[in-house]
Design a protein around this motif. Structure first.
Motif, PDB file in Angstrom:
ATOM      1  N   HIS A  44      33.699  28.007  24.166  1.00 42.45           N
ATOM      2  CA  HIS A  44      34.235  29.647  24.873  1.00 42.45           C
ATOM      3  C   HIS A  44      35.363  30.396  25.220  1.00 42.45           C
ATOM      4  CE1 HIS A  44      32.358  34.754  23.362  1.00 42.45           C
ATOM      5  NE2 HIS A  44      34.414  33.887  23.488  1.00 42.45           N
ATOM      6  N   HIS A  50      32.918  29.823  28.958  1.00 44.93           N
ATOM      7  CA  HIS A  50      31.244  28.893  28.863  1.00 44.93           C
ATOM      8  C   HIS A  50      30.711  28.328  27.597  1.00 44.93           C
ATOM      9  CE1 HIS A  50      31.241  33.397  27.324  1.00 44.93           C
ATOM     10  NE2 HIS A  50      30.295  32.514  26.548  1.00 44.93           N
ATOM     11  N   ASP A  52      28.035  28.295  24.322  1.00 43.05           N
ATOM     12  CA  ASP A  52      27.292  28.262  23.729  1.00 43.05           C
ATOM     13  C   ASP A  52      26.372  27.350  23.073  1.00 43.05           C
ATOM     14  OD1 ASP A  52      27.566  31.524  24.693  1.00 43.05           O
ATOM     15  OD2 ASP A  52      29.498  30.962  23.661  1.00 43.05           O
ATOM     16  N   ARG A  54      23.428  26.800  20.838  1.00 37.93           N
ATOM     17  CA  ARG A  54      22.374  27.847  19.999  1.00 37.93           C
ATOM     18  C   ARG A  54      21.921  26.459  19.203  1.00 37.93           C
ATOM     19  NH1 ARG A  54      25.462  31.849  20.501  1.00 37.93           N
ATOM     20  NH2 ARG A  54      27.934  32.227  20.544  1.00 37.93           N
TER      21      ARG A  54
HETATM   22 MN    MN Z   1      29.271  33.612  24.372  1.00 39.12          MN
END
Ligand code: MN
Length: 181
Positions: A44, A50, A52, A54
């Motif tokens: 991102h 960064h 992410d 998930r």
């Molecule tokens: Mn993000």
């Protein structure tokens, strides 16, 4: 322990976004039934780059924002900010988020399945110690997310952003290859 419904879990996700403006999923779609749990990592490029991470749980994606990205070196602990649950179909999302929350570019960096090393993910989250195995294209083998306690220094009060560490366990997939460059 009572489990929040997926709808309630996405309250914060929905509150942060204007779906008339962002191409991100609205969170109203239900996940399809499958045998294995989905995981993904999205790169991102927002105000700060960064990754992410998930992990699917109870129909939503538990989410951590990892500023430096995952490291395959067990000695390198990576800060992972626990952020709001994301809808299941966010795992397929790539695109440009316009001005507003999370503005920037989202690219799928890895995806696959994950297996918790516990029968009770809820309890592991509460305890702040979640061990799991990843089977992605880039990330494989055994990992742990450990809560370090306290709030992230930059977090707004009232936000649920909390600091955890993402650490690779020693196994055949560990090494010093820098996978984020
Ligand atoms: Mn993000």
């Amino acid at each position: 322990m009572a489990t929040k419904s997926a709808k309630n879990q996405l309250k914060e996700y929905k509150a942060k976004r204007n779906f008339a403006k962002t191409p991100e999923p609205s969170g109203d779609k239900k996940p399809p039934k499958r045998k294995q749990l989905f995981f993904c990592v999205q790169k991102h490029l927002a105000s700060h780059l960064h990754y992410d991470v998930r992990l699917e749980h109870n129909g939503v994606l538990l989410s951590w924002a990892v500023p430096k990205g995952p490291s395959l070196d067990p000695r390198t602990k990576r800060l992972a900010m626990h952020v709001e649950d994301h809808p299941f179909d966010y795992g397929e999302f790539e695109g440009v988020i316009p001005e507003g929350y999370g503005a920037g570019i989202v690219m799928l960096w890895d995806r696959g399945t994950w297996t918790p090393e516990t029968d009770d993910v809820g309890a592991a989250l509460k305890k702040g110690d979640l061990k799991f195995t990843l089977n992605g294209y880039k990330l494989k083998g055994s990992w742990v997310l450990v809560r370090t306690g306290g709030r992230y220094p930059g977090a707004r009060s009232g936000s649920d952003a909390r600091s955890w560490l993402l650490i690779k366990h020693r196994d055949e997939w560990a090494g010093d290859l820098d996978i984020t460059t």
